[in-house]
Each structure stands twice: as C-alpha cells, then as structure tokens.
Design a protein around this motif. Structure first.
Motif, PDB file in Angstrom:
ATOM      1  N   ILE A 140       5.155   3.833  10.641  1.00  0.00           N
ATOM      2  CA  ILE A 140       4.016   3.785   9.738  1.00  0.00           C
ATOM      3  C   ILE A 140       4.558   3.759   8.309  1.00  0.00           C
ATOM      4  CG2 ILE A 140       1.887   4.876   8.956  1.00  0.00           C
ATOM      5  CD1 ILE A 140       1.726   6.216  11.708  1.00  0.00           C
ATOM      6  N   TYR A 141       4.198   2.702   7.587  1.00  0.00           N
ATOM      7  CA  TYR A 141       4.599   2.520   6.197  1.00  0.00           C
ATOM      8  C   TYR A 141       3.458   3.024   5.317  1.00  0.00           C
ATOM      9  CZ  TYR A 141       7.987  -0.640   8.342  1.00  0.00           C
ATOM     10  OH  TYR A 141       8.982  -1.174   9.120  1.00  0.00           O
ATOM     11  N   HIS A 142       3.763   3.930   4.417  1.00  0.00           N
ATOM     12  CA  HIS A 142       2.739   4.582   3.594  1.00  0.00           C
ATOM     13  C   HIS A 142       2.780   4.042   2.163  1.00  0.00           C
ATOM     14  CE1 HIS A 142       2.272   7.493   6.867  1.00  0.00           C
ATOM     15  NE2 HIS A 142       3.592   7.500   6.918  1.00  0.00           N
ATOM     16  N   PHE A 143       1.629   3.581   1.689  1.00  0.00           N
ATOM     17  CA  PHE A 143       1.484   3.036   0.345  1.00  0.00           C
ATOM     18  C   PHE A 143       0.344   3.749  -0.379  1.00  0.00           C
ATOM     19  CE2 PHE A 143       3.572  -0.300   2.618  1.00  0.00           C
ATOM     20  CZ  PHE A 143       4.395  -0.907   1.687  1.00  0.00           C
ATOM     21  N   SER A 144       0.452   3.835  -1.687  1.00  0.00           N
ATOM     22  CA  SER A 144      -0.649   4.407  -2.453  1.00  0.00           C
ATOM     23  C   SER A 144      -1.099   3.419  -3.518  1.00  0.00           C
ATOM     24  CB  SER A 144      -0.241   5.731  -3.099  1.00  0.00           C
ATOM     25  OG  SER A 144       0.756   5.525  -4.067  1.00  0.00           O
ATOM     26  N   PHE A 145      -2.378   3.478  -3.795  1.00  0.00           N
ATOM     27  CA  PHE A 145      -2.929   2.751  -4.933  1.00  0.00           C
ATOM     28  C   PHE A 145      -3.297   3.829  -5.936  1.00  0.00           C
ATOM     29  CE2 PHE A 145      -6.372   0.381  -7.155  1.00  0.00           C
ATOM     30  CZ  PHE A 145      -5.555  -0.582  -7.704  1.00  0.00           C
ATOM     31  N   ASP A 146      -2.404   4.033  -6.885  1.00  0.00           N
ATOM     32  CA  ASP A 146      -2.512   5.187  -7.773  1.00  0.00           C
ATOM     33  C   ASP A 146      -3.749   5.174  -8.660  1.00  0.00           C
ATOM     34  OD1 ASP A 146      -0.185   6.165  -6.665  1.00  0.00           O
ATOM     35  OD2 ASP A 146       1.108   5.315  -8.216  1.00  0.00           O
ATOM     36  N   HIS A 147      -4.307   4.008  -8.955  1.00  0.00           N
ATOM     37  CA  HIS A 147      -5.485   3.929  -9.819  1.00  0.00           C
ATOM     38  C   HIS A 147      -6.711   4.588  -9.183  1.00  0.00           C
ATOM     39  CE1 HIS A 147      -3.272   1.404 -12.553  1.00  0.00           C
ATOM     40  NE2 HIS A 147      -3.004   0.548 -11.578  1.00  0.00           N
ATOM     41  N   SER A 148      -6.791   4.533  -7.857  1.00  0.00           N
ATOM     42  CA  SER A 148      -7.971   5.078  -7.174  1.00  0.00           C
ATOM     43  C   SER A 148      -7.649   6.293  -6.307  1.00  0.00           C
ATOM     44  CB  SER A 148      -8.609   4.001  -6.294  1.00  0.00           C
ATOM     45  OG  SER A 148      -7.721   3.663  -5.246  1.00  0.00           O
ATOM     46  N   GLY A 149      -6.361   6.547  -6.090  1.00  0.00           N
ATOM     47  CA  GLY A 149      -5.983   7.653  -5.214  1.00  0.00           C
ATOM     48  C   GLY A 149      -6.064   7.302  -3.734  1.00  0.00           C
ATOM     49  N   GLU A 150      -6.173   6.017  -3.417  1.00  0.00           N
ATOM     50  CA  GLU A 150      -6.239   5.604  -2.019  1.00  0.00           C
ATOM     51  C   GLU A 150      -4.838   5.539  -1.424  1.00  0.00           C
ATOM     52  OE1 GLU A 150     -10.086   2.625  -2.151  1.00  0.00           O
ATOM     53  OE2 GLU A 150      -8.122   1.832  -2.685  1.00  0.00           O
ATOM     54  N   PHE A 151      -4.752   5.894  -0.144  1.00  0.00           N
ATOM     55  CA  PHE A 151      -3.509   5.792   0.607  1.00  0.00           C
ATOM     56  C   PHE A 151      -3.714   4.836   1.768  1.00  0.00           C
ATOM     57  CE2 PHE A 151      -2.793   9.686  -1.635  1.00  0.00           C
ATOM     58  CZ  PHE A 151      -1.437   9.647  -1.917  1.00  0.00           C
ATOM     59  N   TRP A 202      -8.384  -1.430  11.924  1.00  0.00           N
ATOM     60  CA  TRP A 202      -8.641  -0.827  10.618  1.00  0.00           C
ATOM     61  C   TRP A 202      -9.415   0.461  10.832  1.00  0.00           C
ATOM     62  CZ3 TRP A 202      -7.528  -2.655   5.614  1.00  0.00           C
ATOM     63  CH2 TRP A 202      -8.183  -2.017   4.559  1.00  0.00           C
ATOM     64  N   LYS A 203      -8.922   1.561  10.258  1.00  0.00           N
ATOM     65  CA  LYS A 203      -9.612   2.853  10.374  1.00  0.00           C
ATOM     66  C   LYS A 203      -9.653   3.516   9.008  1.00  0.00           C
ATOM     67  CE  LYS A 203      -8.135   3.865  15.084  1.00  0.00           C
ATOM     68  NZ  LYS A 203      -7.397   4.773  15.946  1.00  0.00           N
ATOM     69  N   GLU A 204     -10.782   4.138   8.717  1.00  0.00           N
ATOM     70  CA  GLU A 204     -10.944   4.892   7.475  1.00  0.00           C
ATOM     71  C   GLU A 204     -11.398   6.309   7.818  1.00  0.00           C
ATOM     72  OE1 GLU A 204     -13.103   2.986   4.245  1.00  0.00           O
ATOM     73  OE2 GLU A 204     -12.728   1.029   5.185  1.00  0.00           O
ATOM     74  N   PRO A 205     -10.459   7.210   8.090  1.00  0.00           N
ATOM     75  CA  PRO A 205     -10.853   8.576   8.431  1.00  0.00           C
ATOM     76  C   PRO A 205     -11.485   9.342   7.263  1.00  0.00           C
ATOM     77  CG  PRO A 205      -8.463   8.357   8.424  1.00  0.00           C
ATOM     78  CD  PRO A 205      -9.027   7.001   8.194  1.00  0.00           C
ATOM     79  N   SER A 206     -11.226   8.880   6.031  1.00  0.00           N
ATOM     80  CA  SER A 206     -11.888   9.432   4.855  1.00  0.00           C
ATOM     81  C   SER A 206     -11.970   8.332   3.804  1.00  0.00           C
ATOM     82  CB  SER A 206     -11.125  10.655   4.317  1.00  0.00           C
ATOM     83  OG  SER A 206      -9.882  10.270   3.793  1.00  0.00           O
ATOM     84  N   ALA A 207     -12.649   8.604   2.707  1.00  0.00           N
ATOM     85  CA  ALA A 207     -12.898   7.570   1.700  1.00  0.00           C
ATOM     86  C   ALA A 207     -11.621   7.005   1.084  1.00  0.00           C
ATOM     87  CB  ALA A 207     -13.793   8.127   0.599  1.00  0.00           C
ATOM     88  N   ARG A 208     -10.572   7.820   1.003  1.00  0.00           N
ATOM     89  CA  ARG A 208      -9.342   7.364   0.354  1.00  0.00           C
ATOM     90  C   ARG A 208      -8.136   7.294   1.296  1.00  0.00           C
ATOM     91  NH1 ARG A 208      -8.663  10.785  -4.920  1.00  0.00           N
ATOM     92  NH2 ARG A 208      -9.166  12.428  -3.473  1.00  0.00           N
ATOM     93  N   ARG A 209      -8.387   7.338   2.588  1.00  0.00           N
ATOM     94  CA  ARG A 209      -7.301   7.304   3.579  1.00  0.00           C
ATOM     95  C   ARG A 209      -7.572   6.162   4.540  1.00  0.00           C
ATOM     96  NH1 ARG A 209      -2.394   8.189   3.633  1.00  0.00           N
ATOM     97  NH2 ARG A 209      -1.609   9.156   5.468  1.00  0.00           N
TER      98      ARG A 209
END
Length: 140
Positions: free
Chosen positions: A63-74, A16-23
């Motif tokens: 790499i499968y890319h998903f977004s959570f549109d309510h928070s802007g997280e990817f 698990w890696k979080e390079p930024s708050a929403r990535r």
C-alpha cells in the motif's frame, strides 16, 4: 481532489473506498503502479508519505500512501501480488528518490523485488542473514 484522481486514473482504479471524508483507499493492478504513482505525484501534486506491505494467505500486498496537504486527504493505493514464489512490482524510486529506503525495506523484509530499483541492497538485516528468508513473511 477525489474527482480529479478518479478522472485522471479512470479504469486503472479497480476498487474505491472512502472510510472517512479524508481517507481514501483504492486498488490498482500491479502493472499500472508506476503510471498511477507518476500521475498522483507529477500531475496531481500528491506527496508520497511511505509504503507498507503485508503477507496474506492469498498473496503479498503493498500500500502506497500519499497525502494532499492542501485538503488533508490521504490516498492509499493498494497493489496485490499473488505470486509469492517470485513477487515483483515496478519500482517507483525512479520517480522520486524518497521511495528508495522503503522499497529496500520491503524487499528485505518480504522478498518483493522492485524492478528498476537502482540500489536493492540490505538496509536493516545483518549481512549474514540467510538468503531467501524474510522476517515478515508467514511461514508456509
């Protein structure tokens, strides 16, 4: 949402890696991809954006890319395929038709077989393109 993803997926998450708050990037075993995607999409309402692939010296990566549109997280979910001679992974197209074309593109460009895909056929290359040659694979 991050804690919900971690809780729902549990020990299926390998890294698990979080390079930024929403990535957020995390890895799962290729045998778990269908179940992981099902949980992200059906249970947690993440939206599938696309998938990407790369050929590395160690193997093939999707790499499968998903977004959570309510928070802007990817959320980017990585699977690694060591076997370059017979690369395969379960198709996620049965979960949502939106994965159809990107899996076909990855199959055609990298030679990764998507088990259970309903329609693996050429999408970008000419019909007379040589069988077994993949434009985005490194030459051995």
């Amino acid at each position: 949402m991050k804690e919900q993803v971690k809780e729902k997926l549990g020990n299926k998450i390998q890294e698990w890696k979080e390079p930024s708050a929403r990535r957020i990037y995390f890895s799962v075993d290729k045998k778990d991809i269908f179940e992981v995607v099902k949980i992200l999409f059906k249970d947690l309402s993440l939206r599938f954006s696309t998938a990407s692939a790369v050929d590395t010296p160690q193997g093939l990566e999707i790499i499968y890319h998903f977004s959570f549109d309510h928070s802007g997280e990817f959320y980017s979910v990585r699977v690694f395929i060591e076997d370059k001679k017979n690369p395969e992974v379960d198709s996620i197209t049965p979960l949502f038709v939106g994965a159809d074309w990107i899996e076909r593109e990855i199959w055609e460009m990298f030679g990764i077989n998507f088990k259970g895909h309903p329609n693996l056929k050429r999408l970008l290359l000419a019909e007379d393109w040589p069988e077994g040659e993949y434009p985005l694979r490194q030459k051995s």
